[in-house]
Design an enzyme around this catalytic site. Structure first.
Site, PDB file in Angstrom:
ATOM      1  N   HIS A  80     -29.684 -56.374 -32.893  1.00  0.00           N
ATOM      2  CA  HIS A  80     -31.018 -56.203 -32.854  1.00  0.00           C
ATOM      3  C   HIS A  80     -30.887 -57.281 -32.107  1.00  0.00           C
ATOM      4  CE1 HIS A  80     -33.946 -56.408 -35.106  1.00  0.00           C
ATOM      5  NE2 HIS A  80     -34.432 -54.563 -35.020  1.00  0.00           N
ATOM      6  N   CYS A 118     -35.670 -52.248 -31.149  1.00  0.00           N
ATOM      7  CA  CYS A 118     -35.479 -53.671 -30.701  1.00  0.00           C
ATOM      8  C   CYS A 118     -33.914 -54.232 -30.650  1.00  0.00           C
ATOM      9  CB  CYS A 118     -35.962 -54.578 -32.220  1.00  0.00           C
ATOM     10  SG  CYS A 118     -37.267 -53.752 -33.253  1.00  0.00           S
ATOM     11  N   GLN A 127     -27.799 -52.691 -41.004  1.00  0.00           N
ATOM     12  CA  GLN A 127     -27.367 -51.142 -41.367  1.00  0.00           C
ATOM     13  C   GLN A 127     -26.335 -51.036 -41.955  1.00  0.00           C
ATOM     14  OE1 GLN A 127     -29.184 -49.170 -40.133  1.00  0.00           O
ATOM     15  NE2 GLN A 127     -31.016 -50.419 -39.176  1.00  0.00           N
ATOM     16  N   ASP A 187     -24.757 -59.550 -39.887  1.00  0.00           N
ATOM     17  CA  ASP A 187     -25.421 -58.933 -39.788  1.00  0.00           C
ATOM     18  C   ASP A 187     -25.289 -57.261 -40.701  1.00  0.00           C
ATOM     19  OD1 ASP A 187     -27.729 -57.109 -39.867  1.00  0.00           O
ATOM     20  OD2 ASP A 187     -28.439 -57.783 -38.168  1.00  0.00           O
ATOM     21  N   LYS A 208     -33.792 -51.833 -46.489  1.00  0.00           N
ATOM     22  CA  LYS A 208     -32.861 -50.154 -45.950  1.00  0.00           C
ATOM     23  C   LYS A 208     -32.306 -49.814 -47.009  1.00  0.00           C
ATOM     24  CE  LYS A 208     -33.454 -53.031 -41.495  1.00  0.00           C
ATOM     25  NZ  LYS A 208     -33.891 -51.874 -40.691  1.00  0.00           N
TER      26      LYS A 208
HETATM   27  C1  LIG Z   1     -28.710 -54.436 -37.256  1.00  0.00           C
HETATM   28  C2  LIG Z   1     -30.695 -54.614 -37.636  1.00  0.00           C
HETATM   29  N1  LIG Z   1     -30.576 -56.317 -37.396  1.00  0.00           N
HETATM   30  C3  LIG Z   1     -31.349 -57.128 -38.225  1.00  0.00           C
HETATM   31  C4  LIG Z   1     -32.839 -55.927 -38.712  1.00  0.00           C
HETATM   32  C5  LIG Z   1     -33.937 -56.513 -39.003  1.00  0.00           C
HETATM   33  O1  LIG Z   1     -34.048 -56.711 -40.205  1.00  0.00           O
HETATM   34  P1  LIG Z   1     -35.155 -56.597 -41.529  1.00  0.00           P
HETATM   35  O2  LIG Z   1     -36.696 -56.116 -40.652  1.00  0.00           O
HETATM   36  O3  LIG Z   1     -36.147 -55.791 -42.671  1.00  0.00           O
HETATM   37  O4  LIG Z   1     -35.348 -57.676 -40.761  1.00  0.00           O
HETATM   38  C6  LIG Z   1     -32.673 -54.234 -38.264  1.00  0.00           C
HETATM   39  C7  LIG Z   1     -33.557 -53.738 -38.601  1.00  0.00           C
HETATM   40  O5  LIG Z   1     -34.602 -53.052 -38.243  1.00  0.00           O
HETATM   41  C8  LIG Z   1     -31.252 -54.027 -37.708  1.00  0.00           C
HETATM   42  O6  LIG Z   1     -31.202 -52.606 -37.864  1.00  0.00           O
END
Ligand SMILES: Cc1ncc(COP(=O)(O)O)c(C=O)c1O
Lengths: 147, 420
Positions: B132, B375, B212, B209, B235
């Protein structure tokens, strides 16, 4: 359960079988329009002779709304004067914001098929991509004509 | 879909129709669509909403600041939430849990505080091509500022990584490896144990990370042996605006603060400050105590149900959706064929129809999905699909949601003007 969408027959026809989606050799003006957030992009080409749009085409990639809208636009403006094209795009942009009269919308011919986009805020930028790009070109064209 | 087959699978999945959890989510009393965008943000059960409200109604004061009973109570709520997260992640110490706003902030904290101070020209940062943007852009920044090179761990089209790909990416130059445990596009799982072993052999730190994965899998930072881990409360059915960074204590202790200001100091003179110990060193300014209380409620809600039950439901429903999609022509699901390897995430394309048009059509049928590049542009480029539609499931989804989705998807091409 299947609900009516704004993807009416006119829109899908322009998307699947566009008349003006091709290259245009010896165009007088070429400009790229992009929606960075969704990746829609078009390259618009126009031929302008003595203040009249005598030819136009586009290539690009993106959602049906962005592509069909550009096709409808070219169908509407080719053969018209620059001034007329600017006036029609103003009507179109107002229609998308929900601010055009029935009479004005009728002038847009097939492009009026996009009127329901005004209820879809997330898709407005798709519908206006081609029109904004054309307005940019026309601004530049009238600048050079004045000189 | 053939009626008989649908009938049979409907019977098999009868228990999915009787979802005992859905009633816990107030949103479904007013919003009647099929919510299939939980990978973007989950819905919240009433207990989470209530926990935030209770904090404000009964315990509200600025935590860690006042010496009066209400402030101590607020502090207590906040620290209880920290211990709930510690237990959730099986971390060794409560001070290894830093509250942030979200995954993005947690990853930035590590990039600025650890990355900028520990990487140098000649070093390498390894990220996977699945990442992401939140786990890519901070490392691009570290690379640009320190001169360390950014290197990509490649993967197969289904998100799997081979041993060769791993050993090619992680070398003696590697100082830091940042990967997502579960891809937000494919739902695939990274082989974290292998990555950690290889990275640690080279003396590199591993940042996971878990945005998910934390909502769907039990996690033990001690078993995984990762150095840092980030996830977002929203999430996993917690409130928006609260996130977590786990960091190994020895590393966090050596790192400078990310943000400076109130709450994170031991003493301040005109010219310098002595920073507070962990975890306050990394929690500058007034904290989101109500959010932390809500997150604790979400964690307790998850733990009451249990990951086993959550995974069983998700897997069954994913299987049902994948099988239904196989019968619709012109649909291509990205990633594995196995429901188990999707973590509730089903990303797909429809021949000749742009993903934004698919999601608009689904929207008219009250099916909420995500469309676009998710993203994760480097991954989409590698897969050769600039944009795709993503349906993502969670424990409150029912077979009815799935049927509504399948029904709508099966009409997309026709409604876009294609003959059958
Ligand atoms: C794999 C992953 N990393 C990071 C994020 C970023 O999360 P957040 O927008 O809550 O900071 C997301 C979600 O959009 C994600 O799916």
């Amino acid at each position: 359960m299947e609900n009516r969408t704004f993807y009416n027959a006119v829109l899908t026809e322009h998307n699947l079988h566009p008349m003006y989606k091709h290259d245009l050799e010896d165009a007088d003006f070429t400009l790229e329009g992009v929606n960075p957030s969704c990746g829609d992009h078009i390259t618009l080409k126009l031929k302008i002779t003595d203040g009249v749009i005598t030819g136009g085409a586009f290539v690009g990639d993106g959602c049906a709304i962005s592509q069909a809208s550009a096709d409808m636009m070219l169908e509407l403006v080719i053969g018209r004067t620059q001034k007329e094209a600017v006036r029609l795009s103003d009507i179109f942009l107002r229609m998308i914001k929900g601010n055009a009269s029935e009479q004005e919308i009728e002038e847009l011919e097939e492009a009026s098929a996009l009127r329901d986009i005004s209820h879809m805020p997330a898709r407005v930028k798709c519908a206006v991509l081609g029109w904004h790009t054309m307005k940019e070109i026309l601004k530049e064209a009238s600048g050079t004509a004045d000189q | 879909m053939a009626d008989k087959a649908a009938d049979k699978s409907m019977k098999e999945n009868r228990w999915l129709l009787e979802n005992p959890y859905r009633k816990d989510f107030p949103i479904f009393r007013s919003w009647e669509g099929a919510y299939l965008d939980s990978a973007a943000t989950a819905q919240r059960p009433a207990c989470v909403i209530q926990a935030e409200q209770t904090f404000y109604e009964r315990h509200n004061a600025n935590p860690l600041r006042g010496f009066y009973d209400l402030s101590l109570e607020a502090t207590d709520c906040y620290e209880k939430a920290r211990r709930a997260v510690q237990e959730f992640l099986h971390a060794a110490h409560p001070e290894e849990i830093i509250f942030t706003r979200n995954t993005t902030e947690s990853l930035n904290l590590v990039a600025y505080s650890y990355g900028l101070h520990n990487l140098h020209a000649g070093d390498e940062i390894v990220v996977s091509i699945l990442e992401h943007h939140s786990n890519l852009l901070p490392w691009q920044m570290v690379s640009a500022r320190t001169g360390a090179a950014l290197r990509f761990l490649e993967c197969g089209p289904d998100g799997t990584v081979t041993d060769e790909q791993l050993s090619e990416a992680i070398t003696e130059r590697t100082k830091l490896v940042a990967v997502a445990q579960v891809s937000n596009v494919l739902g695939s799982l990274m082989p974290i144990e292998k990555i950690v072993k290889l990275a640690h052999e080279q003396g590199a730190a591993v940042i996971l990370d878990a945005a998910q994965s934390a909502p769907h899998l039990p996690i033990s930072v001690q078993e995984l042996n990762v150095d840092f881990l980030a996830f977002s409360g929203h999430k996993l059915m917690g409130p928006m605006g609260i996130g977590v960074l786990y960091g190994r204590r020895e590393l966090l202790e050596k790192m400078p603060p990310f943000l400076t200001g109130g709450e994170m100091i031991a003493s301040v003179s005109r010219r310098e400050a002595v920073f507070a110990p962990l975890p306050q060193k990394f929690e500058a300014g007034t904290v989101n105590a109500a959010g932390a209380a809500g997150l604790q409620a979400a964690i307790e809600y998850l733990q009451d149900i249990g990951f086993e039950e959550i995974q069983r439901r998700e897997e069954k429903l994913t299987e049902y959706v994948l099988r239904g999609m196989e019968e619709i022509p012109h649909i291509h699901v990205l990633g594995s064929k196995k429901a188990k390897e999707h973590c509730g995430i089903i990303t797909f394309t429809v021949d000749g129809v742009h993903s934004h048009d698919v999601s608009s059509i689904l929207d008219t049928d009250h099916v909420a999905v995500r469309a676009g590049h998710h993203c994760a542009q480097p991954l989409m480029e590698y897969l050769g699909v600039p944009a795709a539609v993503r349906a993502s499931l969670y424990l409150y989804n029912t077979a009815e949601d799935a049927d509504r989705f399948l029904q709508s998807v099966s009409t997309v091409r026709r409604r876009m003007g294609y003959g059958e």
